[in-house]
Structure formats: C-alpha cells, structure tokens
Design a protein around this motif. Structure first.
Motif, PDB file in Angstrom:
ATOM      1  N   ALA A 150       0.846  -1.198   0.000  1.00  0.00           N
ATOM      2  CA  ALA A 150       0.000   0.000   0.000  1.00  0.00           C
ATOM      3  C   ALA A 150       0.881   1.247   0.000  1.00  0.00           C
ATOM      4  O   ALA A 150       1.993   1.231   0.504  1.00  0.00           O
ATOM      5  N   GLN A 151       0.351   2.291  -0.597  1.00  0.00           N
ATOM      6  CA  GLN A 151       1.105   3.536  -0.655  1.00  0.00           C
ATOM      7  C   GLN A 151       0.688   4.447   0.483  1.00  0.00           C
ATOM      8  O   GLN A 151      -0.463   4.452   0.908  1.00  0.00           O
ATOM      9  N   LYS A 152       1.644   5.244   0.956  1.00  0.00           N
ATOM     10  CA  LYS A 152       1.360   6.162   2.058  1.00  0.00           C
ATOM     11  C   LYS A 152       2.216   7.405   1.930  1.00  0.00           C
ATOM     12  O   LYS A 152       3.371   7.331   1.509  1.00  0.00           O
ATOM     13  N   VAL A 153       1.633   8.550   2.255  1.00  0.00           N
ATOM     14  CA  VAL A 153       2.353   9.818   2.247  1.00  0.00           C
ATOM     15  C   VAL A 153       2.177  10.480   3.607  1.00  0.00           C
ATOM     16  O   VAL A 153       1.050  10.597   4.101  1.00  0.00           O
ATOM     17  N   THR A 154       3.274  10.909   4.189  1.00  0.00           N
ATOM     18  CA  THR A 154       3.225  11.539   5.510  1.00  0.00           C
ATOM     19  C   THR A 154       3.790  12.952   5.442  1.00  0.00           C
ATOM     20  O   THR A 154       4.910  13.164   4.971  1.00  0.00           O
ATOM     21  N   GLN A 155       3.000  13.902   5.889  1.00  0.00           N
ATOM     22  CA  GLN A 155       3.456  15.274   6.038  1.00  0.00           C
ATOM     23  C   GLN A 155       3.383  15.583   7.527  1.00  0.00           C
ATOM     24  O   GLN A 155       2.313  15.827   8.064  1.00  0.00           O
ATOM     25  N   ALA A 156       4.512  15.524   8.176  1.00  0.00           N
ATOM     26  CA  ALA A 156       4.542  15.593   9.635  1.00  0.00           C
ATOM     27  C   ALA A 156       4.149  16.963  10.173  1.00  0.00           C
ATOM     28  O   ALA A 156       3.616  17.081  11.275  1.00  0.00           O
ATOM     29  N   GLN A 157       4.415  17.990   9.408  1.00  0.00           N
ATOM     30  CA  GLN A 157       4.102  19.357   9.858  1.00  0.00           C
ATOM     31  C   GLN A 157       2.651  19.672   9.517  1.00  0.00           C
ATOM     32  O   GLN A 157       2.277  19.691   8.361  1.00  0.00           O
ATOM     33  N   THR A 158       1.843  19.947  10.525  1.00  0.00           N
ATOM     34  CA  THR A 158       0.441  20.264  10.249  1.00  0.00           C
ATOM     35  C   THR A 158       0.284  21.748   9.939  1.00  0.00           C
ATOM     36  O   THR A 158      -0.544  22.132   9.110  1.00  0.00           O
ATOM     37  N   GLU A 159       1.083  22.601  10.585  1.00  0.00           N
ATOM     38  CA  GLU A 159       0.981  24.036  10.355  1.00  0.00           C
ATOM     39  C   GLU A 159       2.333  24.702  10.584  1.00  0.00           C
ATOM     40  O   GLU A 159       3.055  24.357  11.521  1.00  0.00           O
ATOM     41  N   ILE A 160       2.658  25.626   9.682  1.00  0.00           N
ATOM     42  CA  ILE A 160       3.892  26.405   9.815  1.00  0.00           C
ATOM     43  C   ILE A 160       3.526  27.872   9.677  1.00  0.00           C
ATOM     44  O   ILE A 160       2.824  28.260   8.739  1.00  0.00           O
ATOM     45  N   SER A 161       4.038  28.671  10.597  1.00  0.00           N
ATOM     46  CA  SER A 161       3.787  30.103  10.553  1.00  0.00           C
ATOM     47  C   SER A 161       5.121  30.837  10.406  1.00  0.00           C
ATOM     48  O   SER A 161       6.054  30.569  11.165  1.00  0.00           O
ATOM     49  N   VAL A 162       5.198  31.705   9.414  1.00  0.00           N
ATOM     50  CA  VAL A 162       6.430  32.466   9.179  1.00  0.00           C
ATOM     51  C   VAL A 162       6.076  33.923   8.926  1.00  0.00           C
ATOM     52  O   VAL A 162       4.922  34.258   8.630  1.00  0.00           O
ATOM     53  N   VAL A 163       7.107  34.754   9.012  1.00  0.00           N
ATOM     54  CA  VAL A 163       6.943  36.161   8.684  1.00  0.00           C
ATOM     55  C   VAL A 163       7.394  36.337   7.237  1.00  0.00           C
ATOM     56  O   VAL A 163       8.312  35.653   6.763  1.00  0.00           O
ATOM     57  N   GLU A 164       6.744  37.237   6.544  1.00  0.00           N
ATOM     58  CA  GLU A 164       7.062  37.473   5.138  1.00  0.00           C
ATOM     59  C   GLU A 164       8.571  37.616   4.933  1.00  0.00           C
ATOM     60  O   GLU A 164       9.272  38.201   5.753  1.00  0.00           O
ATOM     61  N   LYS A 165       9.027  37.047   3.831  1.00  0.00           N
ATOM     62  CA  LYS A 165      10.430  37.036   3.384  1.00  0.00           C
ATOM     63  C   LYS A 165      11.249  35.926   4.035  1.00  0.00           C
ATOM     64  O   LYS A 165      12.406  35.724   3.615  1.00  0.00           O
ATOM     65  N   GLU A 166      10.696  35.241   4.988  1.00  0.00           N
ATOM     66  CA  GLU A 166      11.395  34.075   5.530  1.00  0.00           C
ATOM     67  C   GLU A 166      11.248  32.908   4.573  1.00  0.00           C
ATOM     68  O   GLU A 166      10.299  32.822   3.799  1.00  0.00           O
ATOM     69  N   ASP A 167      12.208  31.963   4.641  1.00  0.00           N
ATOM     70  CA  ASP A 167      12.103  30.741   3.857  1.00  0.00           C
ATOM     71  C   ASP A 167      11.315  29.709   4.666  1.00  0.00           C
ATOM     72  O   ASP A 167      11.367  29.698   5.904  1.00  0.00           O
ATOM     73  N   VAL A 168      10.600  28.850   3.974  1.00  0.00           N
ATOM     74  CA  VAL A 168       9.864  27.797   4.658  1.00  0.00           C
ATOM     75  C   VAL A 168      10.019  26.487   3.882  1.00  0.00           C
ATOM     76  O   VAL A 168       9.932  26.472   2.658  1.00  0.00           O
ATOM     77  N   THR A 169      10.299  25.403   4.602  1.00  0.00           N
ATOM     78  CA  THR A 169      10.477  24.085   3.984  1.00  0.00           C
ATOM     79  C   THR A 169       9.406  23.134   4.495  1.00  0.00           C
ATOM     80  O   THR A 169       9.218  22.991   5.708  1.00  0.00           O
ATOM     81  N   LEU A 170       8.730  22.498   3.548  1.00  0.00           N
ATOM     82  CA  LEU A 170       7.674  21.538   3.863  1.00  0.00           C
ATOM     83  C   LEU A 170       8.197  20.125   3.622  1.00  0.00           C
ATOM     84  O   LEU A 170       8.727  19.835   2.550  1.00  0.00           O
ATOM     85  N   ASP A 171       8.038  19.279   4.609  1.00  0.00           N
ATOM     86  CA  ASP A 171       8.551  17.918   4.523  1.00  0.00           C
ATOM     87  C   ASP A 171       7.491  16.956   3.981  1.00  0.00           C
ATOM     88  O   ASP A 171       6.303  17.087   4.287  1.00  0.00           O
ATOM     89  N   CYS A 172       7.954  15.979   3.200  1.00  0.00           N
ATOM     90  CA  CYS A 172       7.075  14.940   2.675  1.00  0.00           C
ATOM     91  C   CYS A 172       7.855  13.634   2.647  1.00  0.00           C
ATOM     92  O   CYS A 172       8.925  13.564   2.037  1.00  0.00           O
ATOM     93  N   VAL A 173       7.324  12.623   3.294  1.00  0.00           N
ATOM     94  CA  VAL A 173       7.923  11.288   3.281  1.00  0.00           C
ATOM     95  C   VAL A 173       6.897  10.321   2.738  1.00  0.00           C
ATOM     96  O   VAL A 173       5.715  10.388   3.095  1.00  0.00           O
ATOM     97  N   TYR A 174       7.333   9.435   1.856  1.00  0.00           N
ATOM     98  CA  TYR A 174       6.379   8.535   1.217  1.00  0.00           C
ATOM     99  C   TYR A 174       6.810   7.080   1.378  1.00  0.00           C
ATOM    100  O   TYR A 174       7.975   6.792   1.659  1.00  0.00           O
TER     101      TYR A 174
END
Lengths: 113, 114
Positions: B1-25
């Motif tokens: 079976a296939q599965k995708v996990t995004q561990a971060q439910t919510e990320i809050s940043v201030v404008e101009k900051e970088d943000v990285t979203l994780d994905c494990v499959y």
C-alpha cells in the motif's frame, strides 16, 4: 478554455437522503476522478472513470457510486447519507487513464445535518 | 500500500522568511510519481510540480524549489522569501505508474504573516 466545473457549489442534506454531484471535465479530457476531502485532511480517492468505464475504486462503501456520460461528464451519487459524508468533493480531469497532470475543479461542499 | 506523511500540520512564518515543507512517502513500486499541490482558501487544488521516480534532479521554479531524495523516500518543498500570497495548505501526493489515483498526505498549512 474553461476549466473543470462542478455543481452545485454548496449543498445541505439531511441524514438518510440521497445526493448527486456533477462534474464537467476540461474539453478533450476523457478521464474523471472523484475525491472526498474531509475538513482538515487530505483528499481521499473515490473513483476514476475513463471512456465511461470504471478504472479505479477507493475504499468507500457501496453507498457511493458514479458514472460517466458519452460527453465525458460525470456524476457522483451517494445514498443514505451519514453525518460523516460531510466533506468537500473534488473532481479531477485528465486526458487519459494514466496522465501526468490532473486538473481539479473547485469542489462541491456537502453538509449533512 | 502507498502512504504519504506530512509531519508538519501548520507552519507560521513572517514574510520574506524561507519555509520548507517535509514529505515522506512509502511505496513498493519501482516506478511512481510524486506531486505537490497548493490549496488556497477557495478550495481548488493547484498543481505545482510532478517528479518521476527515476529523476532525482532537484528543481527550482522561481521562489519554489524541490528536493527529491529516493534514499530517504522524501520529496521536500521550499518556498524562498515567502509572501502573504503563499498562505495556503500544501499537499504532497504519490501516484503509481498506471492509473490516476493520487494518494495524498494530510497537508501542511502555511501561514505567512506580513
């Protein structure tokens, strides 16, 4: 060119009732897939239709059924509605049965009371 | 079976900051496709990128970049110099070689504050 269209936009139904949701794919696209997105979760695959034939089915009860018409539009039917069927129902359109890109419609928000 | 996990439910940043979203499959297939979609408040899923399992090159598109690492089964997404318009829910998805069925992760809500 028009994108994927879905109707109605919003719908309120009572438990036990039946509902029909409609989707018109992008012109030239022959495959339609349906997804259910419960609030706060990712979309879950319900069905895929290609050339009027079912090509895939997700883990949903038999209360859920669908069909595709000769013009490639599609209907999703849900019988004996439960409170848990409240969700955003998304339709995705693609050219073929294993297409790189799928284009999603705006969805139909179903509320069951 | 296939599965995708995004561990971060919510990320809050201030404008101009970088943000990285994780994905494990998880998948047993040798050929598969990975996707990222953006879902703004309007609800419509917007396609961002597709990657096939044989192409591990990283990709950059404007302020967006993606890092695919097959060895760790990860397909991470970075928004550089974030803007308020980037506020949305982002979904990572996995698809087999055949068929159109997408398996989605739970999504990560990104909130960019001015």
């Amino acid at each position: 060119d028009a994108g994927v269209t879905q109707s109605p936009t919003h719908l309120i139904k009572t438990r036990g009732q039946h509902v029909t949701l409609r989707c018109s794919p992008i012109s030239g696209h022959k495959s339609v897939s349906w997804y259910q997105q419960v609030l706060g979760q990712g979309p879950q695959f319900i069905f895929q239709y290609y050339e009027k034939e079912e090509r895939g089915r997700g883990n949903f009860p038999d209360r859920f059924s669908a069909r595709q018409f000769p013009n490639y539009s599609s209907e999703l039917n849900v019988n004996a509605l439960l409170l848990g069927d409240s969700a955003l129902y998304l339709c995705a359109s693609s050219i073929g049965t294993s297409s790189y890109e799928q284009y999603f419609g705006p969805g139909t928000r179903l509320t069951v009371t | 079976a296939q599965k995708v996990t995004q561990a971060q439910t919510e990320i809050s940043v201030v404008e101009k900051e970088d943000v990285t979203l994780d994905c494990v499959y998880e998948t047993r297939d040798t050929t598969y496709y990975l996707f990222w979609y953006k879902q703004p408040p309007s609800g419509e899923l917007v396609f961002l990128i597709r990657r096939n399992s044989f192409d591990e090159q990283n990709e950059i598109s404007g302020r967006y970049s993606w890092n695919f690492q097959k060895s760790t089964s990860s397909f991470n997404f970075t928004i550089t110099a974030s803007q308020v318009v980037d506020s949305a829910v982002y979904f990572c998805a996995l698809r087999k070689a055949a068929g159109n069925k997408l398996t989605f992760g739970g999504g990560t809500r990104v909130l960019v504050k001015p």
